[in-house]
Enzyme design. Structure first.
Site, mmCIF file in Angstrom:
data_model
loop_
_atom_site.group_PDB
_atom_site.id
_atom_site.type_symbol
_atom_site.label_atom_id
_atom_site.label_comp_id
_atom_site.label_asym_id
_atom_site.label_seq_id
_atom_site.Cartn_x
_atom_site.Cartn_y
_atom_site.Cartn_z
ATOM 1 N N CYS A 93 0.842 -1.193 0.000
ATOM 2 C CA CYS A 93 0.000 0.000 0.000
ATOM 3 C C CYS A 93 0.879 1.245 0.000
ATOM 4 O O CYS A 93 1.871 1.295 0.729
ATOM 5 C CB CYS A 93 -0.874 -0.023 1.260
ATOM 6 S SG CYS A 93 -1.943 1.415 1.430
ATOM 7 N N LEU A 94 0.505 2.244 -0.798
ATOM 8 C CA LEU A 94 1.289 3.483 -0.867
ATOM 9 C C LEU A 94 1.344 4.198 0.490
ATOM 10 O O LEU A 94 2.279 4.940 0.759
ATOM 11 C CB LEU A 94 0.688 4.440 -1.914
ATOM 12 C CG LEU A 94 0.772 3.990 -3.380
ATOM 13 C CD1 LEU A 94 -0.023 4.940 -4.260
ATOM 14 C CD2 LEU A 94 2.210 3.893 -3.850
HETATM 15 ZN ZN ZN Z 1 -3.769 1.051 0.196
#
Ligand code: ZN
Length: 167
Positions: free
Chosen positions: A93-94
């Site tokens: 996830c970023l």
């Molecule tokens: Zn995410």
């Protein structure tokens, strides 16, 4: 268009449940453009509004990634139906730098919502696209990958994040 800063864990906006979007105002239209650009420039395949600090029900997705940009999708107020199958895969996830976690998701699903023009849309998804859609919709419920991880794994990540803040 502008690249927006990405909020990272444990920013409180990531843990908040989001509000529905009633209509595409000029502000929302601008946010959508910026989110698509931010997703591509961050080398992501999906982005949810809380990740750029907006607590609203809006996601952008492109499972073909920033190089191909073949299937950009914008979905507001997404709702799942007809979910079936189960598949486990490693996700990242970023908003959670360096963190990865195995998550079990539905294999196939239908997603209904509104697109960037304010039209009703329905998407039948499977494989990678289905996984990304479920990941991004988690964000709209204030849920991230750390909520899918074991307590030990989460504690270890908390320690790492605290250390980054100090350095
Ligand atoms: Zn995410």
């Amino acid at each position: 268009m502008a690249r927006l800063p990405i909020r990272t864990y444990p920013d409180p906006v990531l843990a908040k449940k989001t509000q529905p979007v009633a209509e595409i105002t000029p502000e929302i239209a601008k946010l959508i453009e910026d989110m698509v650009q931010t997703m591509y420039e961050s080398d992501g395949v999906g982005l949810a509004a809380p990740q750029v600090g907006h607590s609203i029900r809006l996601i952008t997705v492109d499972e073909t990634g920033p190089k191909e940009r073949k299937n950009p999708l914008v979905i507001l107020n997404p709702v799942f139906s007809d979910c079936s199958g189960a598949k486990e895969s490693e996700e990242s996830c970023l908003s959670l730098p360096t963190f990865t976690c195995k998550v079990k998701r539905y294999e196939c699903l239908t997603l209904k919502g509104m697109n960037e023009k304010g039209e009703d849309i329905e998407i039948r998804a499977e494989g990678l696209l289905a996984i990304i859609l479920q990941h991004e919709c988690d964000h709209l419920e204030g849920k991230t990958l750390v909520d899918h991880a074991s307590r030990l794994k989460r504690t270890m990540y908390d320690t790492k994040v605290k250390k980054w803040k100090k350095d």
